[in-house]
Design an enzyme around this catalytic site. Structure first.
Site, PDB file in Angstrom:
ATOM      1  N   CYS A  82       0.745  -1.089  -0.056  1.00 40.81           N
ATOM      2  CA  CYS A  82       0.062   0.005   0.098  1.00 40.81           C
ATOM      3  C   CYS A  82       0.929   1.305  -0.042  1.00 40.81           C
ATOM      4  O   CYS A  82       1.268   1.789   1.005  1.00 40.81           O
ATOM      5  CB  CYS A  82      -0.990   0.068   1.265  1.00 40.81           C
ATOM      6  SG  CYS A  82      -1.880  -1.549   1.267  1.00 40.81           S
ATOM      7  N   CYS A 160      -3.559  -8.025   7.678  1.00 38.41           N
ATOM      8  CA  CYS A 160      -3.394  -6.963   6.930  1.00 38.41           C
ATOM      9  C   CYS A 160      -4.854  -6.230   6.535  1.00 38.41           C
ATOM     10  O   CYS A 160      -5.906  -6.751   6.782  1.00 38.41           O
ATOM     11  CB  CYS A 160      -3.361  -7.858   5.278  1.00 38.41           C
ATOM     12  SG  CYS A 160      -3.447  -6.527   4.020  1.00 38.41           S
ATOM     13  N   GLN A 283     -12.296  -9.690 -10.210  1.00 39.35           N
ATOM     14  CA  GLN A 283     -11.865  -8.495  -9.639  1.00 39.35           C
ATOM     15  C   GLN A 283     -11.951  -8.509  -8.303  1.00 39.35           C
ATOM     16  O   GLN A 283     -12.827  -9.196  -7.629  1.00 39.35           O
ATOM     17  CB  GLN A 283     -13.091  -7.391 -10.242  1.00 39.35           C
ATOM     18  CG  GLN A 283     -13.207  -7.109 -11.712  1.00 39.35           C
ATOM     19  CD  GLN A 283     -12.058  -6.183 -12.121  1.00 39.35           C
ATOM     20  OE1 GLN A 283     -11.244  -5.539 -11.543  1.00 39.35           O
ATOM     21  NE2 GLN A 283     -12.000  -5.853 -13.529  1.00 39.35           N
ATOM     22  N   TYR A 312     -11.770  -8.391 -24.631  1.00 35.98           N
ATOM     23  CA  TYR A 312     -10.939  -8.633 -23.133  1.00 35.98           C
ATOM     24  C   TYR A 312     -11.862  -8.956 -22.019  1.00 35.98           C
ATOM     25  O   TYR A 312     -11.925  -8.134 -21.042  1.00 35.98           O
ATOM     26  CB  TYR A 312      -9.868  -7.398 -22.707  1.00 35.98           C
ATOM     27  CG  TYR A 312      -9.237  -7.085 -23.702  1.00 35.98           C
ATOM     28  CD1 TYR A 312      -7.844  -7.624 -24.040  1.00 35.98           C
ATOM     29  CD2 TYR A 312      -9.463  -5.860 -24.690  1.00 35.98           C
ATOM     30  CE1 TYR A 312      -6.900  -6.966 -25.056  1.00 35.98           C
ATOM     31  CE2 TYR A 312      -8.814  -5.441 -25.682  1.00 35.98           C
ATOM     32  CZ  TYR A 312      -7.595  -5.922 -25.961  1.00 35.98           C
ATOM     33  OH  TYR A 312      -6.507  -5.430 -26.825  1.00 35.98           O
ATOM     34  N   ASP A 381     -11.695  -3.983 -22.212  1.00 37.37           N
ATOM     35  CA  ASP A 381     -11.147  -3.839 -21.028  1.00 37.37           C
ATOM     36  C   ASP A 381      -9.776  -4.535 -21.159  1.00 37.37           C
ATOM     37  O   ASP A 381      -9.621  -5.465 -20.389  1.00 37.37           O
ATOM     38  CB  ASP A 381     -11.942  -4.562 -20.213  1.00 37.37           C
ATOM     39  CG  ASP A 381     -11.480  -4.296 -18.518  1.00 37.37           C
ATOM     40  OD1 ASP A 381     -10.407  -3.709 -18.261  1.00 37.37           O
ATOM     41  OD2 ASP A 381     -12.107  -5.073 -17.726  1.00 37.37           O
ATOM     42  N   CYS A 408      -6.893  -0.030 -17.053  1.00 30.78           N
ATOM     43  CA  CYS A 408      -6.284  -0.251 -15.546  1.00 30.78           C
ATOM     44  C   CYS A 408      -4.963   0.513 -15.569  1.00 30.78           C
ATOM     45  O   CYS A 408      -4.043   0.427 -14.607  1.00 30.78           O
ATOM     46  CB  CYS A 408      -6.119  -1.601 -15.185  1.00 30.78           C
ATOM     47  SG  CYS A 408      -5.208  -2.629 -16.232  1.00 30.78           S
TER      48      CYS A 408
HETATM   49  N1  SAH Z   1     -13.169  -7.499 -18.141  1.00 27.85           N
HETATM   50  C1  SAH Z   1     -12.758  -8.661 -17.376  1.00 27.85           C
HETATM   51  C2  SAH Z   1     -11.330  -8.918 -17.405  1.00 27.85           C
HETATM   52  C3  SAH Z   1     -10.388  -7.799 -17.646  1.00 27.85           C
HETATM   53  S1  SAH Z   1      -8.653  -8.079 -17.213  1.00 27.85           S
HETATM   54  C4  SAH Z   1     -13.159  -8.393 -15.917  1.00 27.85           C
HETATM   55  O1  SAH Z   1     -13.616  -7.168 -15.615  1.00 27.85           O
HETATM   56  O2  SAH Z   1     -13.096  -9.174 -15.299  1.00 27.85           O
HETATM   57  C5  SAH Z   1      -8.123  -8.093 -19.120  1.00 27.85           C
HETATM   58  C6  SAH Z   1      -8.299  -9.430 -19.764  1.00 27.85           C
HETATM   59  O3  SAH Z   1      -7.817  -9.570 -20.829  1.00 27.85           O
HETATM   60  C7  SAH Z   1      -7.667 -10.693 -19.009  1.00 27.85           C
HETATM   61  O4  SAH Z   1      -8.547 -11.768 -18.642  1.00 27.85           O
HETATM   62  C8  SAH Z   1      -6.609 -11.501 -20.088  1.00 27.85           C
HETATM   63  O5  SAH Z   1      -6.597 -12.705 -20.059  1.00 27.85           O
HETATM   64  C9  SAH Z   1      -7.259 -10.945 -21.372  1.00 27.85           C
HETATM   65  N2  SAH Z   1      -6.367 -10.652 -22.747  1.00 27.85           N
HETATM   66  C10 SAH Z   1      -4.970 -10.325 -22.406  1.00 27.85           C
HETATM   67  N3  SAH Z   1      -4.504 -10.019 -23.689  1.00 27.85           N
HETATM   68  C11 SAH Z   1      -5.756 -10.346 -24.564  1.00 27.85           C
HETATM   69  C12 SAH Z   1      -5.796 -10.334 -26.051  1.00 27.85           C
HETATM   70  N4  SAH Z   1      -4.858  -9.981 -26.732  1.00 27.85           N
HETATM   71  N5  SAH Z   1      -6.887 -10.670 -26.728  1.00 27.85           N
HETATM   72  C13 SAH Z   1      -7.937 -11.026 -25.719  1.00 27.85           C
HETATM   73  N6  SAH Z   1      -7.959 -10.997 -24.515  1.00 27.85           N
HETATM   74  C14 SAH Z   1      -6.817 -10.707 -23.856  1.00 27.85           C
END
Ligand code: SAH
Length: 450
Positions: A82, A160, A283, A312, A381, A408
């Site tokens: 942190c 923690c 998450q 993603y 995402d 992120c």
């Molecule tokens: N939207 C989801 C996950 C976001 S994290 C949520 O909110 O839970 C980003 C995700 O992208 C991960 O699951 C990772 O495995 C995936 N990822 C990474 N590179 C990628 C790519 N080139 N194409 C598709 N997915 C990918």
């Protein structure tokens, strides 16, 4: 005039850098000071000098900034988890807002944009639903806690402030079990010994608990005694062994054995249920995940007739949120087991208008577009490295009315928004959401309109 290494200087902190460190000037040198914040007057010791910048550490706080917060965590400096504990929570939220603004204007070259105030937590403590503790033995004693920053020495620590409170009880049960039964503990150097890590996952809304021991072997001796002791944990749903015999820093292996209960826990976000297994990504801050997804849904402005892509998509969390309001949702994700979870989660929630693809977003979406699949809205995402250029180019060609970008990492967000802006997508809303209080991590949802 320069500054000299190992000498002491007085300075005022005037800004906070992208890694959360205090920034100020001594003579004409920009000096970075960890754990310092805007408004602090300090005596610092210079540790390192470069051409026109230097690094120092706080020797004495001459006059503290009014926005300081007392650091109550006993292991704050050893752990490094942190990084913003010395800032009041309000100051943390404002810093995250300005970090996003700086990235969008400086990296993305965007003009006339407004970044909304960061949506923070009411009670930013014990917010995590997943903990992974390394286990080692030192001087005959079992240590369960965290790696001291930049080392592989384990510091014993169970209380923690950001983990679920039940972790404390579980750590003590596991420690007692390992000691009383003289179970062998993993040694990284020799790659011998059995027990490597303790992972705990909790359902924030359901109260379910998963306890998973990671072992360098196939079974756990006296596991019945562990199970008996763990029955004291309220909500215990799942006790697992994860087999990891590899000589690696990666915590989890691919194989999971059930000692008791199910091989997953369930948690909810809004009206939806999700299966969370030992290996799947979910998450880590469930309360703020709801805030984040609600924003993404709000920005998508769905009316019920739309076709939407969720790029993603992980285990399909955002996709299923969107599917409640859209005609059809397509999700794409590179990790195959996550897509299996996404399909299971769709079934679990009786959702039939979501379809999932395994593959790279930058390959699958162009392929499907070539097959004639278009979209009214696209949600992305991506991981920290941001969107692949090939994906961004396809998005522009697909010409959706709206793009919702969940990010992120402000730096890659800035870069990608800069490109989309040049291609005719205007940034309409920028909303940081604090998913990781007390750390420098910064999550943002952006609405772009053609
Ligand atoms: N939207 C989801 C996950 C976001 S994290 C949520 O909110 O839970 C980003 C995700 O992208 C991960 O699951 C990772 O495995 C995936 N990822 C990474 N590179 C990628 C790519 N080139 N194409 C598709 N997915 C990918």
């Amino acid at each position: 005039m320069s500054v000299e290494k190992n000498k002491f200087y007085e300075m005022t902190i005037t800004d906070i850098g992208t890694n959360g460190e205090g920034v100020g000037k001594i003579n004409d040198f920009v000096v970075f000071v960890p754990e310092a914040i805007t408004g602090d007057q300090l005596e610092v010791k210079i540790l390192k000098v470069k051409k026109n910048l230097a690094y120092g550490k706080i020797e004495k706080i001459l006059s503290p900034s009014p926005r300081r917060s007392e650091v109550t965590c006993e292991v704050a400096t050893k752990c490094g988890g942190c990084q913003l504990q010395h800032m009041s929570y309000e100051a943390q939220l404002e810093w995250k807002q300005s970090k996003v603004y700086n990235a969008l204007t400086r990296i993305g070259g965007l003009k006339d944009i407004e970044v909304l105030p960061t949506l923070g937590m009411e009670a930013p403590a014990h917010y995590r639903n997943k903990a992974q503790y390394p286990i080692r033995k030192e001087n005959g004693k079992v240590q369960i806690g965290f790696y001291m920053s930049r080392t592989h020495k384990v510091v014993d620590w169970s209380t923690c402030g950001i983990q679920d409170k039940r972790c404390e009880q579980i750590i003590e049960i596991v420690r007692n079990f390992l000691e009383v039964n003289n179970i062998s503990i993993y040694d990284e150097e020799t790659h011998k010994g059995l027990v490597r890590h303790l992972m705990i996952k909790t359902g924030f809304y359901t109260g379910e608990v998963m306890v998973c021991l990671v072992v360098n072997g196939n079974e756990l001796p006296h596991s019945d005694k562990l199970l008996e002791a763990l029955h004291a944990v309220e909500g215990l749903t799942s006790v697992l062994l994860n087999i990891n015999k590899a000589k690696t820093n990666v915590i989890l292996g691919h194989e999971v054995k059930v000692l008791e209960g199910r091989d997953y826990i369930i948690d909810t976000i809004g009206d939806l249920k999700f299966k969370i297994s030992a290996l799947s990504f979910f998450q880590v801050n469930p309360e703020q995940t709801k805030v984040l997804y609600d924003k993404a849904l709000e920005y998508a402005e769905l009316e019920g007739s739309e076709t939407v892509w969720d790029a993603y998509c992980g285990i399909g969390t955002i996709s299923l949120f969107l599917a409640q309001k859209a005609k059809k949702v397509y999700g794409v994700e590179i990790v195959a087991p996550a897509i299996e979870n996404a399909r299971e989660n769709a079934a679990l929630n009786d959702i039939h208008n979501a379809e999932f693809f395994v593959g790279k977003a930058e390959e699958v979406i162009p392929e499907q577009y070539a097959n004639g699949l278009t979209a009214d809205t696209i949600v992305v995402d991506p991981p920290r490295k941001g969107c692949d250029q090939a994906l961004l180019e396809t998005l522009v060609k697909m010409n959706p009315k709206k793009i919702v970008y969940v990010s992120c990492d402000p730096a890659t967000l800035g870069r990608d928004l800069g490109y989309l802006d040049q291609q005719g997508y205007k940034v309409e809303k920028v909303q940081p959401v604090d998913m990781f209080p007390h750390t420098t991590h910064c999550e943002t949802v952006v609405k772009l309109v053609k």
